[in-house]
Enzyme design. Sequence first.
Site, short mmCIF file in Angstrom:
data_model
loop_
_atom_site.label_atom_id
_atom_site.label_comp_id
_atom_site.label_asym_id
_atom_site.label_seq_id
_atom_site.Cartn_x
_atom_site.Cartn_y
_atom_site.Cartn_z
NE ARG A 43 35.58 -0.96 77.41
CZ ARG A 43 34.73 -1.69 78.13
NH1 ARG A 43 34.96 -2.94 78.36
NH2 ARG A 43 33.65 -1.12 78.63
CG HIS A 101 33.65 -5.25 73.63
ND1 HIS A 101 33.00 -5.48 74.84
CD2 HIS A 101 34.97 -5.17 73.92
CE1 HIS A 101 33.91 -5.54 75.80
NE2 HIS A 101 35.11 -5.34 75.27
CG ASP A 136 30.98 -8.74 71.33
OD1 ASP A 136 30.67 -7.57 71.60
OD2 ASP A 136 31.30 -9.58 72.20
CB CYS A 149 29.06 -10.05 76.11
SG CYS A 149 28.47 -8.77 75.02
#
Length: 291
Positions: A148, A177, A179, A271
Amino acid sequence: MSDSSSPTASRNPPKRFLLCSPDHFDVTFEINPWMSSQRRPDRRKSWREWNALVAGLRAAGAEVHHVPSLPGLSDMVFPTDVGVVDGNRFVRGRFRHPERRAEAAHGATWLREHGFTEIPWPDDPDLYLEGGDVLRFGDVLLCGTGPRTSPEAADHLSQVLDVRVVQVPLVDPRFYHLDMSFCPLDAGRAVCAPGAWDREGQRAVLELVPEPLVISMDEALTFSANSVVVGRTVMMASCPPRIRRQLDDWGFTVCLSPVDEFRKAGGGIRCMSLDLDLLGGARRVGAVRQN
Ligand code: ARG
C-alpha cells in the site's frame, strides 16, 4: 462527539484520536484477503463495537474526535489510512486502490477545518502512502512498504517531516499494512510479527527495538498487533494468553474491545483510530478546534 474533558492523571496532554462512525460501513469490494462481499458486516453489531471502542479509549484517558462518515465511503471507518498527522500538520494519504481514494479528500477536509495544515505532495502519480503503514518508535518512523505504500513515498515522508524513516518491506498479503504486524508499546518495547516482513525489514526493526514482544503469525492473525496504546493501557481486539502474560509482566493493562465486524473488512482497532500526534512532539495547545 469531541471531548476535551477526558481525565488527565498525569501532566502529559491526552492522546488524541480521530474515529469515523460506521453509518456507511460495509464490505462491497475486495481489496485485501479478509474482505468478501459474501460476508457483510452486521450494522447493529458494528455500532455496538464502535461505541464500546470509543468508550474504552475515553476511559483510558484519550481524547476522541469524530469525522462524520459519508455514503459510498464504506472503509472510512478506518481513518488511520487517510493520512499521517503530527500535532498541527498532516500529509494526506494516497490510496493504492481507487475504491478508497475519496477518503483522503474527506479526511483532509476535516483536518484542515480543525486547524491542521496540509503538507502537499509532489505531482507524481506513482507515490502511494496509507497511514496504516506508518508508526513511530522513539524518534524514528517505521514505514511498511510494498502493498500500500511505495518506497519513494516513505522517502518523501522522511523529507517533509524531517524525521528518520526506516522502511519495512511487507511480504504477507494478509498483513498488508504495517499496523497489523507492529505495535509500539513504550520507549523500548513493541509487539512484532516479523513473519510479515522481509529479511531486511526484520533486521532493521529488531535492531531498533530493544525489547520486542515477538509474536507468531497465528497470534498476529487475531489482530493482536493492531492495537492502540494509551498510557499503560493497551486496547486490543483480542489478546492470546502468552501476549497477555508478557504485557502484564511489563505493567500494561490490557483492555479488550472486540471489533469482529470490522475484521470482515480487514481492519482492527488501530486502523479505526487515527493518531493525531504521530510524532508525539511539541503540539500546539488547542490545535484541534472543537465542533
Ligand atoms: N478494508 C480496508 C483496506 O483494505 C481496511 C483498512 C485497514 N487499515 C489499516 N490501517 N490496517 O484498505
